[in-house]
Scaffold this motif. Sequence first.
Motif, PDB file in Angstrom:
ATOM      1  N   LEU A   1       1.742   1.624  -3.704  1.00 22.85           N
ATOM      2  CA  LEU A   1       0.582   1.846  -4.562  1.00 22.85           C
ATOM      3  C   LEU A   1      -0.129   3.160  -4.257  1.00 22.85           C
ATOM      4  O   LEU A   1      -0.623   3.837  -5.164  1.00 22.85           O
ATOM      5  CB  LEU A   1      -0.408   0.682  -4.400  1.00 22.85           C
ATOM      6  CG  LEU A   1       0.092  -0.687  -4.874  1.00 22.85           C
ATOM      7  CD1 LEU A   1      -0.872  -1.779  -4.445  1.00 22.85           C
ATOM      8  CD2 LEU A   1       0.261  -0.689  -6.387  1.00 22.85           C
ATOM      9  N   TYR A   2      -0.189   3.517  -2.980  1.00 26.03           N
ATOM     10  CA  TYR A   2      -0.902   4.739  -2.570  1.00 26.03           C
ATOM     11  C   TYR A   2      -0.038   5.543  -1.597  1.00 26.03           C
ATOM     12  O   TYR A   2      -0.360   5.641  -0.405  1.00 26.03           O
ATOM     13  CB  TYR A   2      -2.239   4.381  -1.913  1.00 26.03           C
ATOM     14  CG  TYR A   2      -3.113   3.490  -2.764  1.00 26.03           C
ATOM     15  CD1 TYR A   2      -3.811   3.996  -3.857  1.00 26.03           C
ATOM     16  CD2 TYR A   2      -3.227   2.118  -2.485  1.00 26.03           C
ATOM     17  CE1 TYR A   2      -4.604   3.176  -4.646  1.00 26.03           C
ATOM     18  CE2 TYR A   2      -4.017   1.296  -3.272  1.00 26.03           C
ATOM     19  CZ  TYR A   2      -4.701   1.832  -4.346  1.00 26.03           C
ATOM     20  OH  TYR A   2      -5.486   1.017  -5.119  1.00 26.03           O
TER      21      TYR A   2
ATOM     22  N   GLU B   1       0.271   8.549  -1.048  1.00 24.63           N
ATOM     23  CA  GLU B   1      -0.378   9.707  -0.432  1.00 24.63           C
ATOM     24  C   GLU B   1      -1.208   9.325   0.790  1.00 24.63           C
ATOM     25  O   GLU B   1      -1.551  10.178   1.619  1.00 24.63           O
ATOM     26  CB  GLU B   1      -1.274  10.421  -1.462  1.00 24.63           C
ATOM     27  CG  GLU B   1      -2.547   9.674  -1.853  1.00 24.63           C
ATOM     28  CD  GLU B   1      -2.339   8.524  -2.845  1.00 24.63           C
ATOM     29  OE1 GLU B   1      -3.329   7.876  -3.205  1.00 24.63           O
ATOM     30  OE2 GLU B   1      -1.173   8.285  -3.240  1.00 24.63           O
ATOM     31  N   ARG B   2      -1.514   8.070   0.924  1.00 22.42           N
ATOM     32  CA  ARG B   2      -2.306   7.610   2.067  1.00 22.42           C
ATOM     33  C   ARG B   2      -1.388   7.243   3.235  1.00 22.42           C
ATOM     34  O   ARG B   2      -0.302   6.710   3.041  1.00 22.42           O
ATOM     35  CB  ARG B   2      -3.120   6.364   1.704  1.00 22.42           C
ATOM     36  CG  ARG B   2      -4.173   6.576   0.637  1.00 22.42           C
ATOM     37  CD  ARG B   2      -4.955   5.274   0.495  1.00 22.42           C
ATOM     38  NE  ARG B   2      -5.804   5.269  -0.692  1.00 22.42           N
ATOM     39  CZ  ARG B   2      -6.488   4.210  -1.114  1.00 22.42           C
ATOM     40  NH1 ARG B   2      -6.410   3.070  -0.424  1.00 22.42           N
ATOM     41  NH2 ARG B   2      -7.234   4.281  -2.188  1.00 22.42           N
TER      42      ARG B   2
ATOM     43  N   HIS C   1      -3.306  -4.778  -9.973  1.00 22.10           N
ATOM     44  CA  HIS C   1      -4.672  -4.350  -9.650  1.00 22.10           C
ATOM     45  C   HIS C   1      -5.413  -5.339  -8.759  1.00 22.10           C
ATOM     46  O   HIS C   1      -6.643  -5.338  -8.705  1.00 22.10           O
ATOM     47  CB  HIS C   1      -5.484  -4.100 -10.936  1.00 22.10           C
ATOM     48  CG  HIS C   1      -4.782  -3.219 -11.928  1.00 22.10           C
ATOM     49  ND1 HIS C   1      -4.494  -1.896 -11.669  1.00 22.10           N
ATOM     50  CD2 HIS C   1      -4.281  -3.487 -13.179  1.00 22.10           C
ATOM     51  CE1 HIS C   1      -3.858  -1.376 -12.712  1.00 22.10           C
ATOM     52  NE2 HIS C   1      -3.715  -2.320 -13.637  1.00 22.10           N
TER      53      HIS C   1
ATOM     54  N   LEU D   1       0.816  -1.209   0.000  1.00 24.40           N
ATOM     55  CA  LEU D   1       0.000   0.000   0.000  1.00 24.40           C
ATOM     56  C   LEU D   1       0.854   1.265   0.000  1.00 24.40           C
ATOM     57  O   LEU D   1       0.439   2.304  -0.512  1.00 24.40           O
ATOM     58  CB  LEU D   1      -0.939   0.011   1.208  1.00 24.40           C
ATOM     59  CG  LEU D   1      -2.090  -0.989   1.189  1.00 24.40           C
ATOM     60  CD1 LEU D   1      -2.915  -0.887   2.472  1.00 24.40           C
ATOM     61  CD2 LEU D   1      -2.991  -0.772  -0.030  1.00 24.40           C
ATOM     62  N   LYS D   2       2.049   1.181   0.562  1.00 20.37           N
ATOM     63  CA  LYS D   2       2.919   2.352   0.614  1.00 20.37           C
ATOM     64  C   LYS D   2       3.432   2.717  -0.770  1.00 20.37           C
ATOM     65  O   LYS D   2       3.694   3.879  -1.063  1.00 20.37           O
ATOM     66  CB  LYS D   2       4.082   2.091   1.568  1.00 20.37           C
ATOM     67  CG  LYS D   2       4.848   3.344   1.923  1.00 20.37           C
ATOM     68  CD  LYS D   2       5.608   3.202   3.216  1.00 20.37           C
ATOM     69  CE  LYS D   2       6.222   4.532   3.602  1.00 20.37           C
ATOM     70  NZ  LYS D   2       6.916   4.478   4.874  1.00 20.37           N
TER      71      LYS D   2
END
Length: 308
Positions: A59-60, A62-63, A127, A56-57
């Motif tokens: 892939l995203y 900004e989150r 994905h 997740l770090k």
Amino acid sequence: MQVKTNLPTNKEPCVLALGNFDGVHLGHRRLLEHGLRQAERLGVGLSVLIFEPHPLKVLYPERGIELLSTTQERLRYFEEIGVDTVFLIPFTREMANTSPEEFVEKILIPLGVVRVVVGFNYSFGAHGRGNPELIQSLGKQHGFGVSVLQAQMIGGRVISSSSIRKALLQGDIPLASSLLGRSPSLSGSVIHGEERGRLLGYPTANILLQEDILIPKRGVYAVWSNIDGRRVEGMMNIGMKPTFHDMYGTSIEVHFFEFTGDLYGRELTVHIGERLRDERKFNDVNELLQQLKMDTIKAETLLKAQLR
């Protein structure tokens, strides 16, 4: 236990468990124990494949992500359970764009997998297109078996990392403990703080957590650590020091009841036994000291009761 940061060039047959394993909670342990039984039946070792950093770090970015455990903690839990080898593979944009079919052909097959163990909600490949049904199909195609464990329950509740995060953010330590299968913990390095606790007669170890680690709800907790081979009990404050500051970042401070020594620079794991109370602003130092005395008695009582 071996930790390998590169995929091997030689095939060594193994049962392979796949997942993020954040927190290595009770559900993860059941999956790994199933993998151990399969490995024993097949006469091979149990391996685990995890990515670093957390996908997740990448892939995203900004989150913000709030993890339950550091990589080192996960490795320690894997070793305790009996895992033979951990493949700690870098997660990159290139890896993120790997199709499920390529993931199996270029990563799993070279590992020599004879059986794969995954959870019911496992996803893989670009994905997140890969799912347990697809890996079962690809397993038949490439000649390896697949075990899919369904949702694990305790007390009628599904065991999941997200449920544990929610419990910790609400300060519900008994629920988090039941889902983890052990007490929650925080690990970090001891750094210098304001040293006000020392002046008040309650010296504290200030804990700096690694980035992206979840911080439980602010408040006071009964805790313990293993220091130099012995259990040392204490109490931890997670908060913003409202008695002394109008604005202050969240700090984690631990006062140990029966310990004298220098902890600066050391890595410390703090196990959380119970939440004692909310953080609050006191009118003066004397009122704070009276509360700290009551907190100490309550923490000592709770921690001793949990040992029985």
